[in-house]
Design an enzyme around this catalytic site. Structure first.
Site, PDB file in Angstrom:
ATOM      1  N   ASP A 261      25.673  -1.756 -69.419  1.00  0.00           N
ATOM      2  CA  ASP A 261      24.561  -1.428 -70.422  1.00  0.00           C
ATOM      3  C   ASP A 261      23.997  -2.846 -70.926  1.00  0.00           C
ATOM      4  OD1 ASP A 261      26.956  -2.104 -71.739  1.00  0.00           O
ATOM      5  OD2 ASP A 261      26.673  -0.844 -73.493  1.00  0.00           O
TER       6      ASP A 261
ATOM      7  N   ASP B 168      22.482  -6.378 -75.251  1.00  0.00           N
ATOM      8  CA  ASP B 168      23.724  -5.362 -74.897  1.00  0.00           C
ATOM      9  C   ASP B 168      23.092  -3.901 -75.772  1.00  0.00           C
ATOM     10  OD1 ASP B 168      26.572  -4.686 -74.111  1.00  0.00           O
ATOM     11  OD2 ASP B 168      26.466  -4.021 -76.098  1.00  0.00           O
TER      12      ASP B 168
END
Length: 271
Positions: free
Chosen positions: A186, A143
């Site tokens: 993301d 992440d």
């Protein structure tokens, strides 16, 4: 069946094989990446010689006895027939190649993320359907930190450029045993097959170091970091994707608590 008929049938069958091989080689000269590396005049000359050789072989095999090999009035109709046969096989080859390219394009649209060029969630689902046995697998859940602030302050255009740049860097780690997927805005998942925990941790460190380097995008210099959660499936365990992804996701949040650019390995209660 008389011997002559067997001979004629065998030669006719061999002529068909020659026509297929000739058409296949001509098709490869037209579509193969390796062939396209050669100059066009050389490819044209090669195609002419290969086509002529195939036609002559078919003609020699099927020439009636007692007829001179190059008597125009005798061999021209047959020669044209051989050309038609090779052309039909070549046309079929082009149609088949177009079909394969179309399927490849559709698969590209279905399984590849259009921003990063990495596999998308559909690609991960495809892998999940293929790998269901017992196998050592490491799942790395990445992440990006502060990516939302880039989108909010500089706009989605810069955000997309940043994702593209990150996708290129992550793509450097893809290989025969490593597959990388963008599964969310993301969020990325890497699947490493046959990796031990030590190898996986070393891989996580290299990924974090690589994506942390500065990015120059549309006159903006950006720095970003990531957090990685790791889950390991032992070689004697059946691959349970939901569990592995959940564990890696949980470990990723643990890594975030440790600070930017860190990784964490999920520890099970049973060891």
């Amino acid at each position: 069946m008389p011997l002559n008929e067997v001979r004629e049938f065998s030669f006719a069958l061999l002529s068909i094989v020659i026509a297929i091989l000739t058409a296949g080689i001509l098709l490869a000269l037209r579509t193969s990446r390796k062939a396209k590396a050669f100059p066009l005049p050389l490819r044209i000359l090669s195609a002419f010689l290969i086509g002529l050789s195939g036609l002559m072989l078919m003609h020699v095999l099927n020439k009636p006895e007692g007829i001179p090999l190059f008597r125009l009035s005798e061999w021209l109709p047959a020669f044209l027939a051989y050309c038609l046969v090779i052309f039909l096989f070549l046309l079929a080859g082009f149609r088949l190649n177009d079909y394969r390219e179309e399927r490849k394009s559709l698969r590209q649209l279905a399984y590849v993320d259009n921003i990063t060029g990495l596999y998308n969630k559909n690609g991960l689902d495809d892998l999940r359907n293929k790998l269901k046995g017992r196998e050592r697998i490491a799942v790395l859940f990445l992440d990006l930190n502060r990516f939302k602030s880039v989108n909010d302050t500089l706009g989605h255009h810069i955000g997309d450029l940043l994702l593209q740049a990150i996708g290129i860097r992550l793509g450097e780690f893809a290989g025969r045993r490593r597959m990388i997927y963008r599964i969310g805005g993301d969020e990325f998942v890497m699947v490493a097959r046959g990796y031990t925990q030590r190898e996986t941790e070393e891989l996580a460190v290299r990924i974090l170091e690589r994506i942390t380097d500065a990015y120059v995008l549309d006159k903006h210099t950006l720095s970003i970091s990531g957090s990685i959660g790791i889950s390991i499936n032992r070689s004697h365990e059946k691959v349970e994707w939901d569990r592995l992804l959940k564990e890696a996701d949980s470990a990723m949040y643990t890594a975030k608590q440790l600070g930017s650019g860190r990784y964490s390995v999920f520890r099970r209660m049973n060891g």
